[in-house]
Scaffold this motif. Sequence first.
Motif, PDB file in Angstrom:
ATOM      1  N   THR A  16       0.888  -1.166   0.000  1.00  0.00           N
ATOM      2  CA  THR A  16       0.000   0.000   0.000  1.00  0.00           C
ATOM      3  C   THR A  16       0.927   1.218   0.000  1.00  0.00           C
ATOM      4  O   THR A  16       2.145   1.054   0.065  1.00  0.00           O
ATOM      5  CB  THR A  16      -0.929   0.066   1.234  1.00  0.00           C
ATOM      6  N   HIS A  39      -9.845  -2.766   4.350  1.00  0.00           N
ATOM      7  CA  HIS A  39      -9.446  -1.956   3.201  1.00  0.00           C
ATOM      8  C   HIS A  39     -10.474  -2.114   2.096  1.00  0.00           C
ATOM      9  O   HIS A  39     -10.837  -3.244   1.739  1.00  0.00           O
ATOM     10  CB  HIS A  39      -8.068  -2.398   2.708  1.00  0.00           C
ATOM     11  N   ALA A  42      -6.404  -5.999   6.675  1.00  0.00           N
ATOM     12  CA  ALA A  42      -4.948  -6.007   6.510  1.00  0.00           C
ATOM     13  C   ALA A  42      -4.241  -5.194   7.581  1.00  0.00           C
ATOM     14  O   ALA A  42      -4.276  -3.968   7.565  1.00  0.00           O
ATOM     15  CB  ALA A  42      -4.559  -5.481   5.130  1.00  0.00           C
ATOM     16  N   ASN A  60      -6.642  -7.295  19.166  1.00  0.00           N
ATOM     17  CA  ASN A  60      -6.109  -6.123  18.467  1.00  0.00           C
ATOM     18  C   ASN A  60      -6.721  -6.072  17.066  1.00  0.00           C
ATOM     19  O   ASN A  60      -6.344  -6.825  16.185  1.00  0.00           O
ATOM     20  CB  ASN A  60      -4.578  -6.236  18.401  1.00  0.00           C
ATOM     21  N   PRO A  61      -7.703  -5.160  16.856  1.00  0.00           N
ATOM     22  CA  PRO A  61      -8.528  -5.215  15.643  1.00  0.00           C
ATOM     23  C   PRO A  61      -7.790  -4.889  14.349  1.00  0.00           C
ATOM     24  O   PRO A  61      -6.735  -4.253  14.372  1.00  0.00           O
ATOM     25  CB  PRO A  61      -9.589  -4.145  15.910  1.00  0.00           C
ATOM     26  N   ILE A  68      -7.773  -3.382  10.251  1.00  0.00           N
ATOM     27  CA  ILE A  68      -8.377  -2.355   9.400  1.00  0.00           C
ATOM     28  C   ILE A  68      -8.969  -3.040   8.171  1.00  0.00           C
ATOM     29  O   ILE A  68      -8.308  -3.892   7.562  1.00  0.00           O
ATOM     30  CB  ILE A  68      -7.314  -1.323   8.945  1.00  0.00           C
TER      31      ILE A  68
END
Length: 348
Positions: free
Chosen positions: A35, A69, A143, A64-65, A67
Amino acid sequence: METIYEKTDKNEIDKELIAAVGSLIKSGGIVAFPTETVYGLGANALDEKAAVKIYEAKGRPSDNPLIIHISKLEDLAAIVSEVPEKAMSLAKKYWPGPLTMIFPKSDLVPYETTGGLETVAVRMPKHPVGAALIEAGGGYIAAPSANASGKPSPTTAAHVAEDMDGRIDMVIDGGAVGIGIESTIIDMSVPVPAILRPGYITREMIEACIGAVQMAPEISGETREGPKAPGMKYKHYAPKAPLVIVEGDIEKAVAKINELAEQRFLQGKKIGIIATDETMHKYKGGCIKSIGVREQGETIAHNLYSVLRAFDREQVDYIYAEAFYQTEMGQAIMNRLQKAAGNQIIHV
Ligand code: TXA
Ligand code: MG
């Protein structure tokens, strides 16, 4: 598991490759891809088993979440239950780009992806390879950064291989990333939006678009409350050797680092020093690396993680770093460096 390595030029995307990787992701595979911020470790965000594989590959705690995309704005509505007007203004201005926003989640998003939270973090990357892959993989890719939990984020495919070889299905090499540190995170699910992680998109840029926002206490240093982004409580970005930051007047900082290094040389230790083009020649010994020109925050951000990883390969015993507050990106850079140092900071 054997990890497959593939390459594609970001200006001339290998469409067949991207279609094949899209199918791999739809069938539950896990793939590292570039990215514009750092390399991500992607899997289908709407498949709870795929999300679990990400945690396993990284050795990341499951609270721990991740993100999610996306590749186009129309895809946002399905995964969130509400889009505040200010979030829409930010999306129009900064998506695709290095900005992650947090929303109340919809029922479509599994709790495995959000670490059990009722909110979901969403970002639309700008990198052509990342964007094409998200689209081909079904539109919703969870991701995190593609490093082993606790290590510096990868800014090249070679960094990904150092941590993930044999642990994931595939690495797509699309060259070095542009920015080099992770996206800015802003929580849009609270009455006054709160920046949880500083990044390339600064507070000033955000406030120019939507008015006043707050900084999470952890970043502003105002209180010692628990962190809002669950990931912030874990060890982060850390090289193998202990890292100490020396901050204050630059001449004094250089002198202090020379003094500390000298003491370690006498103990027979190998020292790494994070310097700048301006100060490099002032150090008397050790493995000295310039992170760039002191006034160029974008270069410093770009080089930060590769310098930290280089010290791992050179097996230094201790690392000393100057502080890099002075540019617009200073807050984002120092946020990462302070975590890498476990907050070991000497003021001179
Ligand atoms: O630039 C980036 O954001 C990169 C690239 C790959 O897109 N990704 C990234 O992901 O940095 P990761 O997982 O390494 O960091 C995401 C951070 C973690 O600290 C996590 O705790 C926080 O975002 N986060 C995710 N969902 C959240 C939520 N619902 N509420 C609060 N924090 C959240
Ligand atoms: Mg990360």
